[in-house]
Structures are given as structure tokens and as C-alpha cells.
Design an enzyme around this catalytic site. Sequence first.
Site, PDB file in Angstrom:
ATOM      1  N   SER A  49    -107.830 -40.474   3.574  1.00  0.00           N
ATOM      2  CA  SER A  49    -106.994 -39.730   4.535  1.00  0.00           C
ATOM      3  C   SER A  49    -107.193 -38.252   4.239  1.00  0.00           C
ATOM      4  O   SER A  49    -106.377 -37.602   3.608  1.00  0.00           O
ATOM      5  CB  SER A  49    -105.526 -40.129   4.397  1.00  0.00           C
ATOM      6  OG  SER A  49    -105.005 -39.777   3.138  1.00  0.00           O
ATOM      7  N   HIS A 163    -104.793 -46.702   3.255  1.00  0.00           N
ATOM      8  CA  HIS A 163    -105.149 -47.299   1.962  1.00  0.00           C
ATOM      9  C   HIS A 163    -104.894 -48.793   1.881  1.00  0.00           C
ATOM     10  O   HIS A 163    -105.079 -49.405   0.829  1.00  0.00           O
ATOM     11  CB  HIS A 163    -104.371 -46.606   0.829  1.00  0.00           C
ATOM     12  CG  HIS A 163    -104.721 -45.156   0.680  1.00  0.00           C
ATOM     13  ND1 HIS A 163    -103.987 -44.290  -0.075  1.00  0.00           N
ATOM     14  CD2 HIS A 163    -105.741 -44.419   1.204  1.00  0.00           C
ATOM     15  CE1 HIS A 163    -104.526 -43.074  -0.027  1.00  0.00           C
ATOM     16  NE2 HIS A 163    -105.583 -43.135   0.756  1.00  0.00           N
ATOM     17  N   GLN A 171     -98.072 -43.945   3.786  1.00  0.00           N
ATOM     18  CA  GLN A 171     -99.215 -44.278   2.914  1.00  0.00           C
ATOM     19  C   GLN A 171     -98.826 -44.596   1.462  1.00  0.00           C
ATOM     20  O   GLN A 171     -99.391 -45.501   0.856  1.00  0.00           O
ATOM     21  CB  GLN A 171    -100.191 -43.096   2.944  1.00  0.00           C
ATOM     22  CG  GLN A 171    -101.437 -43.251   2.110  1.00  0.00           C
ATOM     23  CD  GLN A 171    -102.344 -42.034   2.262  1.00  0.00           C
ATOM     24  OE1 GLN A 171    -103.072 -41.928   3.238  1.00  0.00           O
ATOM     25  NE2 GLN A 171    -102.310 -41.120   1.307  1.00  0.00           N
ATOM     26  N   GLU A 172     -97.888 -43.811   0.896  1.00  0.00           N
ATOM     27  CA  GLU A 172     -97.626 -43.948  -0.548  1.00  0.00           C
ATOM     28  C   GLU A 172     -96.132 -43.913  -0.872  1.00  0.00           C
ATOM     29  O   GLU A 172     -95.405 -43.034  -0.405  1.00  0.00           O
ATOM     30  CB  GLU A 172     -98.323 -42.807  -1.321  1.00  0.00           C
ATOM     31  CG  GLU A 172     -99.817 -42.793  -1.093  1.00  0.00           C
ATOM     32  CD  GLU A 172    -100.519 -41.580  -1.720  1.00  0.00           C
ATOM     33  OE1 GLU A 172     -99.970 -40.968  -2.647  1.00  0.00           O
ATOM     34  OE2 GLU A 172    -101.626 -41.270  -1.250  1.00  0.00           O
ATOM     35  N   GLU A 213    -105.100 -47.837  -4.054  1.00  0.00           N
ATOM     36  CA  GLU A 213    -104.654 -47.096  -5.235  1.00  0.00           C
ATOM     37  C   GLU A 213    -103.892 -47.992  -6.207  1.00  0.00           C
ATOM     38  O   GLU A 213    -103.182 -47.497  -7.094  1.00  0.00           O
ATOM     39  CB  GLU A 213    -103.824 -45.882  -4.812  1.00  0.00           C
ATOM     40  CG  GLU A 213    -104.685 -44.894  -4.004  1.00  0.00           C
ATOM     41  CD  GLU A 213    -104.001 -43.564  -3.723  1.00  0.00           C
ATOM     42  OE1 GLU A 213    -102.795 -43.439  -3.980  1.00  0.00           O
ATOM     43  OE2 GLU A 213    -104.705 -42.651  -3.249  1.00  0.00           O
ATOM     44  N   ASP A 319    -100.580 -31.290   1.393  1.00  0.00           N
ATOM     45  CA  ASP A 319    -101.873 -31.847   0.952  1.00  0.00           C
ATOM     46  C   ASP A 319    -102.912 -31.593   2.039  1.00  0.00           C
ATOM     47  O   ASP A 319    -103.735 -30.674   1.935  1.00  0.00           O
ATOM     48  CB  ASP A 319    -101.691 -33.341   0.659  1.00  0.00           C
ATOM     49  CG  ASP A 319    -103.003 -34.082   0.407  1.00  0.00           C
ATOM     50  OD1 ASP A 319    -104.038 -33.415   0.208  1.00  0.00           O
ATOM     51  OD2 ASP A 319    -103.008 -35.333   0.420  1.00  0.00           O
ATOM     52  N   LYS A 344    -106.330 -31.221  -5.514  1.00  0.00           N
ATOM     53  CA  LYS A 344    -107.437 -32.179  -5.634  1.00  0.00           C
ATOM     54  C   LYS A 344    -108.730 -31.378  -5.754  1.00  0.00           C
ATOM     55  O   LYS A 344    -109.078 -30.620  -4.842  1.00  0.00           O
ATOM     56  CB  LYS A 344    -107.511 -33.051  -4.372  1.00  0.00           C
ATOM     57  CG  LYS A 344    -106.308 -33.967  -4.136  1.00  0.00           C
ATOM     58  CD  LYS A 344    -106.330 -34.472  -2.690  1.00  0.00           C
ATOM     59  CE  LYS A 344    -105.423 -35.682  -2.478  1.00  0.00           C
ATOM     60  NZ  LYS A 344    -105.279 -35.985  -1.033  1.00  0.00           N
ATOM     61  N   HIS A 372    -105.362 -37.552  -7.962  1.00  0.00           N
ATOM     62  CA  HIS A 372    -106.599 -38.331  -7.792  1.00  0.00           C
ATOM     63  C   HIS A 372    -106.962 -38.417  -6.303  1.00  0.00           C
ATOM     64  O   HIS A 372    -106.249 -37.847  -5.464  1.00  0.00           O
ATOM     65  CB  HIS A 372    -106.379 -39.749  -8.346  1.00  0.00           C
ATOM     66  CG  HIS A 372    -105.357 -40.533  -7.552  1.00  0.00           C
ATOM     67  ND1 HIS A 372    -105.293 -41.892  -7.529  1.00  0.00           N
ATOM     68  CD2 HIS A 372    -104.339 -40.114  -6.723  1.00  0.00           C
ATOM     69  CE1 HIS A 372    -104.312 -42.294  -6.745  1.00  0.00           C
ATOM     70  NE2 HIS A 372    -103.722 -41.239  -6.253  1.00  0.00           N
ATOM     71  N   ARG A 373    -108.013 -39.153  -5.960  1.00  0.00           N
ATOM     72  CA  ARG A 373    -108.300 -39.541  -4.587  1.00  0.00           C
ATOM     73  C   ARG A 373    -108.206 -41.061  -4.494  1.00  0.00           C
ATOM     74  O   ARG A 373    -108.236 -41.759  -5.496  1.00  0.00           O
ATOM     75  CB  ARG A 373    -109.718 -39.105  -4.143  1.00  0.00           C
ATOM     76  CG  ARG A 373    -109.984 -37.619  -4.162  1.00  0.00           C
ATOM     77  CD  ARG A 373    -108.947 -36.771  -3.458  1.00  0.00           C
ATOM     78  NE  ARG A 373    -108.723 -37.059  -2.044  1.00  0.00           N
ATOM     79  CZ  ARG A 373    -109.106 -36.282  -1.038  1.00  0.00           C
ATOM     80  NH1 ARG A 373    -109.778 -35.171  -1.277  1.00  0.00           N
ATOM     81  NH2 ARG A 373    -108.801 -36.593   0.211  1.00  0.00           N
ATOM     82  N   SER A 374    -108.136 -41.569  -3.270  1.00  0.00           N
ATOM     83  CA  SER A 374    -108.045 -43.027  -3.125  1.00  0.00           C
ATOM     84  C   SER A 374    -109.333 -43.706  -3.577  1.00  0.00           C
ATOM     85  O   SER A 374    -109.311 -44.837  -4.067  1.00  0.00           O
ATOM     86  CB  SER A 374    -107.690 -43.397  -1.691  1.00  0.00           C
ATOM     87  OG  SER A 374    -108.519 -42.718  -0.771  1.00  0.00           O
ATOM     88  N   LYS A 395    -100.269 -37.313  -9.903  1.00  0.00           N
ATOM     89  CA  LYS A 395    -100.253 -38.631  -9.246  1.00  0.00           C
ATOM     90  C   LYS A 395    -101.651 -39.218  -9.352  1.00  0.00           C
ATOM     91  O   LYS A 395    -102.649 -38.575  -9.010  1.00  0.00           O
ATOM     92  CB  LYS A 395     -99.753 -38.549  -7.800  1.00  0.00           C
ATOM     93  CG  LYS A 395    -100.670 -37.931  -6.768  1.00  0.00           C
ATOM     94  CD  LYS A 395    -100.188 -38.291  -5.344  1.00  0.00           C
ATOM     95  CE  LYS A 395    -101.207 -37.958  -4.281  1.00  0.00           C
ATOM     96  NZ  LYS A 395    -100.816 -38.381  -2.936  1.00  0.00           N
TER      97      LYS A 395
HETATM   98  P1  PGA Z   1    -106.877 -39.763  -0.054  1.00  0.00           P
HETATM   99  O1  PGA Z   1    -105.319 -40.038  -0.254  1.00  0.00           O
HETATM  100  O2  PGA Z   1    -107.489 -39.604  -1.396  1.00  0.00           O
HETATM  101  O3  PGA Z   1    -107.324 -40.980   0.688  1.00  0.00           O
HETATM  102  O4  PGA Z   1    -106.956 -38.505   0.767  1.00  0.00           O
HETATM  103  C1  PGA Z   1    -104.532 -39.386  -1.197  1.00  0.00           C
HETATM  104  C2  PGA Z   1    -103.502 -38.528  -0.558  1.00  0.00           C
HETATM  105  O5  PGA Z   1    -103.357 -38.471   0.683  1.00  0.00           O
HETATM  106  O6  PGA Z   1    -102.768 -37.855  -1.273  1.00  0.00           O
HETATM  107 ZN    ZN Z   2    -101.545 -36.959   0.399  1.00  0.00          ZN
END
Ligand code: PGA
Ligand code: ZN
Length: 426
Positions: A49, A163, A171-172, A213, A319, A344, A372-374, A395
Site C-alpha cells: 500500500s 495485506h 489494514q492494521e 505482516e 505515512d 520507512k 518495516h514494509r509489508s 512497528k
Molecule cells: P506497506 O504497508 O509496506 O504495504 O506500504 C505498511 C504501511 O502502510 O504502513
Molecule cells: Zn501505513
Amino acid sequence: MSSAQCAPFEVTDVHAVEILDSRSRPTLSVSVTFADGSTARAGVPSGASTGSGEAVELRDHDSARYGGLGVLTAVTNINGEILAALGGRSFDTLADVDAALIALDGTANKSRLGANAIVGVSIATARALATGTGVELWQHLTPAGVAARLPIPHFNVVNGGAHAPNDLDFQEFMLAPIGAPSLPEAIRAGAETYAALKRLLHDKGYATGLGDEGGFAPDITRPEDVLALIVEAITSAGYTPGRDGIAIALDPAASEFYRDGAYHAAGQTLSSTEMITWYEHLAVDFPIWSIEDGLAENDENGWIELTQRLGARIQLVGDDNFVTNPAIITDAIAKNIATAALIKVNQIGTVTETLDALRICRDNGYAAMVSHRSGETEDTFIADLAVASGCGQLKTGAPARGERIAKYNRLLEIADRHPALPFGLR
Ligand code: PGA
Ligand code: ZN
């Protein structure tokens, strides 16, 4: 010690190999070697994403290999052009190497050589510079005058959005053991609650398969239902839900469900104002301490309203809208957008620019969370980066799957070797 204090070093080799990431997609392993024999490698992460302003990940688009996702072009760029430019050349600092890479690429978004190629060289160089100094990577990366700190781990225990294949739009859903007395106790709290959540899901008849993840990916649509389960898991594991124990952090990744000027989540179609009201209610009903990407990356007026209405009570993390870009973060701080930046390394493409983004947050009293990344490898660079920056937050997924666990285990090693390091939010 900081990277600014290094003696001159000569790069003798730069070498890349195509390897696999945690989603079974190709990525890069990059090694860098100096004339004094110092050598180190880096595994390059990859998002799903992604923000539209991210530095560009170069893919081959050769449908005969890995569905077009191969990275042999980036490998060739490193083993050819980048080696030719850096090999045999002396540098004083990591910043000099990163500046050389940026100049060689020549584009604003690192699209010619590929941000995946550039970030691999940058991380491997940073790590090679720390070897032979007698200090650990995090110590080497800590800027002068900054107090290093062990971060609050943010465990992503329920996965949705891009994810996971379920119908959960957010998403999380992360556990943040803010009240834990130490890093090892925070890791234990996350792992025990993850186990309790698995039992609960199983007992209620949900699947306990994992998303990208490492969080569970049950077929639940309403965020409220997920949050209620997480609170139940925290309690059944023997912890207190909330900032004295385990709080919750969300990353809805709202850009992914923003279409035609509206948010489409959990069967609803909502305006920015209605989304903010929804978050307000969620934060009253559940112990949410932080929301990342609550609104879409291009919904700037929404972000301003979100910050005005919730910024005093809840950490609001940018982000997709900030993409670890120092200039964008500076602009956001001036406009009172959000209260924190997600960090990131591959979003901006060099370690130097990432350290710059972290410095801007620190200097402005703005929070930062290293991420991190997914798509990940076993590389643990971000654990050291989080400690070095003193930002107090990391995270890196669920307390499950080797590529996520590697980062948490690295923190445990640092904590063990350096018992005087402070722990917790800045
Ligand atoms: P991504 O997701 O690594 O797939 O971008 C992580 C996030 O959105 O924080
Ligand atoms: Zn994010």
C-alpha cells in the site's frame, strides 16, 4: 559516535543479487566492501500500500519472469553503473555516498537507477561503516546530542486491506504495550496477547491464517468487532487495555479505500468529516492511542480537520502522505497536519535522507515511528535505526514470521547488552 566522524574510506566492491522477500517476490540483496576489508549486506524491503510520492521501486516488467516483478534491471544497475561510479573512490561519510548515488541517478524520485537499488547500497554502506568501529550499528547511527532509546514495539496482530484477502478494509490493528516496564516485558506482552487472540479467534470459529505482516486475517468486516476481540485478548492474557498496559494503534491505510472523494469502508460511504467522527467514537469506545493514515494521502483539508479535532488526544501519523520526505514533513509541520511521521527507509531511498526526516521530527517536537514494509527480508536495520533515532516507536509486524521476529529479536539483543538504554515513548 556518528557517521559524520568517520575516517575516509574507499569503496572497492558493490554487488547485488536477486533474492526473494517474505511475499515470495523478488527483491535485492546488496553487499558493499571497503579497501580496509569492512563488508556488509542489506536486504531491501517492499511495500504493497504505497504512497504515490514514494521513491520509485524499479521492476523489470518482463512478464516471463515472476509476473513482471523481477529486479534484474536494478541488479544490473548496481553491478554495472553504481559499481563503476563508486568503486575505487574515497568518501568521508555515508552522506557523501548517498549524495553520489542521488547525483548519479539524476531524477527527483530515484526512478532511473531504482530506489530499491539505491537504498540497498545505502543501507549496506551504513552497516559496513559501523563494522570495525568497535561500536554497534545503532551506536554508530546515533547523531551527536541525541539520546538513543529502545522503542515501544507495535505488533500488527490483525491484518486487512492490501495485506490480507479478507473483507476488512482497515489494514492494521496493532498492540502497543506502552505501559510495559521494559523492552523484554513489552515483547512478552505482545506475544502473550497474540497467543490469546489466536485462542479467541479459534474458539469463536474464525480462521487463524496470517496476513502479510503476520497478523491474523479473520473474515470480519467491522473494525469495532476486531477492536472488541483485541481488548478481550489483552484482558484474557492478563494485561490492562490502555496506556497503562497495552494500547491499540490503527493503520487504516485510508488511501486504499478512498475513491471519488469518499471513503468506502465496512459497507459505508463516508465524507472526511464523517470518517473523523467515526474515529472519535472508536477512540472513546476502545483504548486507541495512535491512528496512522486515517485519511487519504491527497485529502489535505481532511487531514487538517482530523488534526484539529483529534490531534490533542491521539497520535496522528502520516505515512502515504509524507513518504519519509524531509521537505513534505517540514511543510506538514508548518500546516499543522498530523502529529507524527512514519519512517520507512525505502520510501525516500537513502539512509541519509531518512536520518534527516527523523531529525526534522525531533527538532520540531513531532513524533516519529520507524517502520518495516509489508514485504520484508531478514534484514534488521530498522531495529537499530529506531534505537539510534531515539524516537521511541517501531512497528514491524506481528510477533510471528521470521522476517518480523528478526527485528524484535534484534531489539532484545540490544536491550540485553545495553541495560542502561531508556525504553518507551519519547
Ligand atoms: P506497506 O504497508 O509496506 O504495504 O506500504 C505498511 C504501511 O502502510 O504502513
Ligand atoms: Zn501505513
